[in-house]
Design an enzyme around this catalytic site. Structure first.
Site, mmCIF file in Angstrom:
data_model
loop_
_atom_site.group_PDB
_atom_site.id
_atom_site.type_symbol
_atom_site.label_atom_id
_atom_site.label_comp_id
_atom_site.label_asym_id
_atom_site.label_seq_id
_atom_site.Cartn_x
_atom_site.Cartn_y
_atom_site.Cartn_z
ATOM 1 N N SER A 96 77.143 -12.101 -33.885
ATOM 2 C CA SER A 96 76.070 -11.969 -34.727
ATOM 3 C C SER A 96 75.711 -13.010 -35.978
ATOM 4 O O SER A 96 74.575 -12.997 -36.216
ATOM 5 C CB SER A 96 75.357 -10.699 -35.157
ATOM 6 O OG SER A 96 75.201 -9.991 -33.854
ATOM 7 N N LYS A 122 69.412 -10.467 -44.139
ATOM 8 C CA LYS A 122 69.220 -9.836 -42.689
ATOM 9 C C LYS A 122 68.482 -8.370 -43.215
ATOM 10 O O LYS A 122 69.036 -7.987 -44.082
ATOM 11 C CB LYS A 122 70.302 -9.818 -42.147
ATOM 12 C CG LYS A 122 70.241 -9.473 -40.752
ATOM 13 C CD LYS A 122 71.494 -9.468 -40.093
ATOM 14 C CE LYS A 122 71.550 -8.880 -38.651
ATOM 15 N NZ LYS A 122 72.760 -8.983 -37.988
ATOM 16 N N SER A 124 72.566 -11.330 -33.710
ATOM 17 C CA SER A 124 71.689 -10.399 -34.372
ATOM 18 C C SER A 124 70.960 -11.058 -35.199
ATOM 19 O O SER A 124 69.826 -10.598 -35.941
ATOM 20 C CB SER A 124 71.859 -9.149 -34.495
ATOM 21 O OG SER A 124 72.939 -8.930 -35.573
#
Lengths: 422, 438
Positions: free
Chosen positions: B171, B78, B147
């Site tokens: 997330s 990420k 996210s």
């Protein structure tokens, strides 16, 4: 002597009333640094840039809690306009994109980032070049070596340190200034090199208790909560701690003398013993396990540029520590924190040594953190006050420890104690 | 050699095939890159792809002949983490063009175990709510969740077998559920956060995604640099606490239906299902979440606010950060203390079950890419610092995946994964055994 001897709070007051200009204060600090280059407290200093910041603060004309105050920043804390090298050749010349939160908050309050102060390798034990400002044959302590030495030597009124074991309190005590490690969770850690997520705490080094309150307001974006002018006598727990036998005779004598003096001045002073007693071992486990993983990149990719002490000591110890031992340490630490919370129903502060003794001779070791690491693990706020000198003529401190998230109470008690140290 | 394209294989199959000489790491990476080339125009999971570097590392690994935990397995990271030789934007325009000097631990540890970092996956702005371009691979008109949007979409779309996310509210678990994969959020603090851009320190938790529970167990060992012990399938069926709250009534029908059906299937497969109710100390979790996020958010974003305020999304600036300006230190401390009280109460209560069975998200992924969906079913577990695992368990009205979530006792992560192994099998087995009564 010039404005460099002022505390941050005094300087702010003078700048606000036009009695002192921000650039004058910065120049006086820079002059002092130049005159005292032998202390080697700074790893990065750009005098022109510092003066330019002060000029900009003056030109902007905005009020600010820290308007015009120069601040030293330990070199494990990011700055967008200065290198951040973590005391390691791995990060030589490293230029971060952004400021750390504490640096941005300082600038937002009108503070001037004077430069970067020397840190041991990755805020650990491998020392760097800084010497004790009162005796260059002695260590200033570490890991916040440059911050403590620079503040003690009137090169800057306040500086940021960090503490994972004893890296703010110990060097502050060695150098004879105030060191403050807040409750865990009080200050943002954005932009500070992560060593141990359960321990790392941003700390302050300064020469006046008022400056602690001032910096707290700046870093927390809260109204200034001034320390009580004449606080009530605190209930003091005299905690010799499990490491008492390791303290030097002058430290033991200072603590005993201080406890008696504070009792005579009206404080309730009672002896306390912590249970359980093996918290140093638990702190070491958390330290080793987490550092070994948070420094994975350095350990895996740049092992040859790590000091053998860090690589083959702490980091490989942490890699070998079983997960169950780490988890046990985390859970034992939580019990310890509840024990401390219970203890503080009876006491406002604990009185305990700041360090084993005076700053040791030689620059090869920054000293021992055993009187600090337990409190760092306990997440409680700690403050060291200069309280005399030891057998070698170097400063000794006393440490006050307060309840978690009651840092204001700790500061009030410290004011009372400070006024009675004599 | 397995009779499927290498990008379809699990991490465990990849390691086994490479060790057996049936496959090369280079072929695996090449296959993943082909898949990405084919699908990325639609899915848009990647913020940066280091294809050539990954191929070079794969060839080097093949030459070395080493046997390693993640030997030759590609993974995605990420873009809230740093990686050396790759840009890092943290999902913000502010950081366009920034190349950090070092690997985050979440990059360095899997690499040290033989994993090959393919690139950075899309995150919402600073792992908050303002979305990136990623679409749900099952239907690009729908959000993949966030996210950790890119990580979930990339794993679900067979672009990469493993990926790393972070969870401050929901997330990791929510996007994994929306994309129909397995997501794991460990107990707070067990995966190292070094090199991760901080969102909310009291909540931020590094997590991982894969397409099977067994791969989660493998990846977890690498992420923690601990010896790998393959999880053991529990011999006796678990005792599961079915937790419908909080917000049960606000969940869409498919979310509730899939959870109830899963409970029935697992019961048919032998699990003991009992009702689990959260202790009253957990009632204020939504407000606690808001307070922690906003108070820390204002201070944590001061570097951006001071120099680049106009480049922050209005969503972040005018909601979270704006609330942060109104909160007092006392309110923040009270929220920290309330969260700690809730943790202690929940830890005591959770002793009655092998795991809690609950919703990982309201239902299937919402339509549109403007919003990554609600974290209201996740925030409480993140706050409680408990390990969470989501598994795909059904579908909703738009044929999108719907998951269930298992939650374990804090620090009993290995046990939760074994419960996950049983549940993964139990859902399949139970589907054969259990027939709905009409």
């Amino acid at each position: 002597m010039g404005a460099e001897i002022l505390s941050a709070s005094e300087a702010v007051a003078r700048i606000a009333t036009g009695k002192l200009r921000a650039d004058t204060l910065v120049r006086d600090c820079l002059d002092r640094i130049a005159a005292r280059a032998a202390v080697k407290a700074w790893v990065w200093l750009d005098p022109e840039h510092a003066v330019a910041q002060a000029d900009a603060v003056e030109r902007a004309g905005r009020p600010g809690l820290l308007k015009g105050v120069p601040v030293g920043v330990k070199d494990v804390i990011d700055t967008y306009d200065m290198p951040t090298q973590h005391g390691s050749p791995i990060y030589r010349g490293n230029r971060p994109f952004a400021d750390a939160a504490c640096v941005a908050l300082t600038r937002a309050a009108g503070g001037v980032i004077l430069g970067k102060t020397v840190t041991t390798e990755f805020a650990n034990r491998e020392p760097r070049e800084t010497v004790h400002p009162l005796n260059p044959a002695h260590t200033p302590g570490g890991s916040s070596s440059g911050s403590a030495a620079a503040v003690a030597d009137f090169q800057v009124p306040v500086a940021f340190g960090t503490q994972t074991g004893g890296s703010t309190i110990r060097p502050a005590a060695f150098c004879g200034v105030i060191g403050y490690k807040p409750s865990f969770g009080e200050f943002s850690r954005v932009g500070i090199k992560m060593q141990c997520h359960n321990l790392d705490t941003l700390g302050l080094i300064c020469r006046s208790l008022d400056d602690v309150a001032l910096l707290r307001a700046v870093l927390q974006v809260q109204p200034l909560r001034a320390i009580e002018r004449s606080p009530a006598a605190p209930r003091i727990g005299f905690c010799r701690s499990a490491s008492w036998d390791d303290a030097s005779t002058d430290t033991k004598a200072l603590l005993e003398r201080t406890a008696a003096r504070l009792a005579a001045a009206g404080a309730v002073v009672r002896e306390v013993t912590l249970t359980p007693a093996n918290m140093l071992e638990q702190q070491r486990r958390v330290f080793a396990f987490e550092a070994a993983r948070n420094y994975a990149y350095e350990y895996e990719e740049h092992a040859d540029q790590l000091s053998p002490g860090l690589r083959d000591g702490l980091l490989s110890e942490g890699r070998d520590l079983p997960l169950a031992a780490y988890v046990e340490a985390i859970e034992t630490a939580e019990q310890f924190r509840r024990h401390l919370a219970d203890l503080f129903r009876e006491f406002d502060v604990l009185l305990t040594p700041s360090a084993v003794g005076e700053a040791p001779e030689g620059l090869g070791s920054t000293g021992d953190a055993r009187f600090n690491a337990v409190w760092t693990l306990g997440w409680v706020p700690c403050l060291t006050l200069p309280a005399g000198t030891g057998n070698a003529g170097l400063p000794l401190g006393i440490q006050l420890v307060g309840p978690h998230f009651a840092d204001e109470k700790l500061l009030d008690a410290a004011r009372w104690v400070e006024a009675r140290l004599g | 050699m397995p009779n499927v394209a290498p990008h379809r294989l699990s991490a465990i199959e990849i390691v086994r095939s490479i060790e057996a000489g049936d496959l090369t790491a280079e072929a695996v990476v090449a296959s993943c890159l082909e898949r990405i080339a084919l699908r990325e125009p639609v899915v848009r999971a990647w913020a940066y792809l280091a294809g050539e570097a990954a191929l070079a590392q794969a060839r080097e690994f093949d030459r070395s002949g080493r046997k390693m935990l993640l030997g030759g397995v590609p993974f995605g990271l990420k873009d809230i983490f740093d990686a050396a030789q790759m840009p890092a934007t943290y999902g913000s325009r502010i950081y366009a063009g920034w190349w950090p000097p070092a690997d985050a631990s979440a990059a360095a540890l899997p690499k040290a175990a033989g994993g090959i970092l393919l690139g950075k996956t899309i995150t919402t702005e600073f792992a908050n709510r303002h979305p990136g371009p990623t679409a749900n691979p099952h239907d690009p008109d729908f959000t993949p969740g966030g996210s950790s949007s890119g990580s979930a979409a990339a794993v679900a779309d067979f672009m990469v077998p493993l990926a790393i996310g972070t969870q401050t509210a929901g997330s990791v678990i929510r996007p994994a559920a929306y994309c129909g994969i397995v997501g794991f959020k460990p107990s707070f603090g067990l995966f190292p956060p070094g090199g991760m851009r901080i969102n909310t320190e009291t909540l931020d938790t590094v997590g991982i995604m894969a397409r099977s529970v067994a791969d989660i167990a493998l990846f977890r060992a690498a992420m923690m640099a601990i010896p790998y012990q393959p999880p053991v399938m529990p011999e006796t069926p678990p005792r599961l606490g079915l937790c419908r709250g909080p917000h049960w009534d606000a969940a869409p029908a498919e979310g509730r239906h899939v959870l109830e059906t899963a409970a029935n299937r697992l019961a048919a497969a032998g699990a003991v299902i009992v009702d689990a109710v959260l202790p009253p100390e957990c009632a204020a979790s939504d407000e606690i979440q808001r307070t922690l996020g906003a108070f820390e958010g204002l201070r944590n974003h001061m570097p951006e606010l001071r120099r680049h305020e106009a480049l922050l999304s209005p969503q972040l600036r005018d909601t979270k950060i704006s609330l942060g300006r109104k909160l007092t230190l006392e309110q923040y401390r009270a929220a920290c203390n309330a969260a700690e009280n809730a943790r202690r109460a929940a830890h005591d209560r959770a002793g009655g079950f092998d795991a809690i069975l609950t919703l990982p998200a309201p239902g299937e992924a919402p339509r549109g890419l403007g919003d990554t969906g609600s974290a209201m079913y996740n925030a409480i577990w993140t706050q409680l610092h408990m390990p969470c695992l989501t598994l795909p368990a059904g579908h909703g009205p738009n044929a999108l995946p719907v998951g269930v979530q298992l939650v374990g006792r804090r620090h009993d992560d290995a046990k939760l994964i074994e419960m996950g192994l049983w549940t993964e099998r139990g859902l399949l087995e139970g589907a054969r055994l259990w027939a709905p009564k009409f």
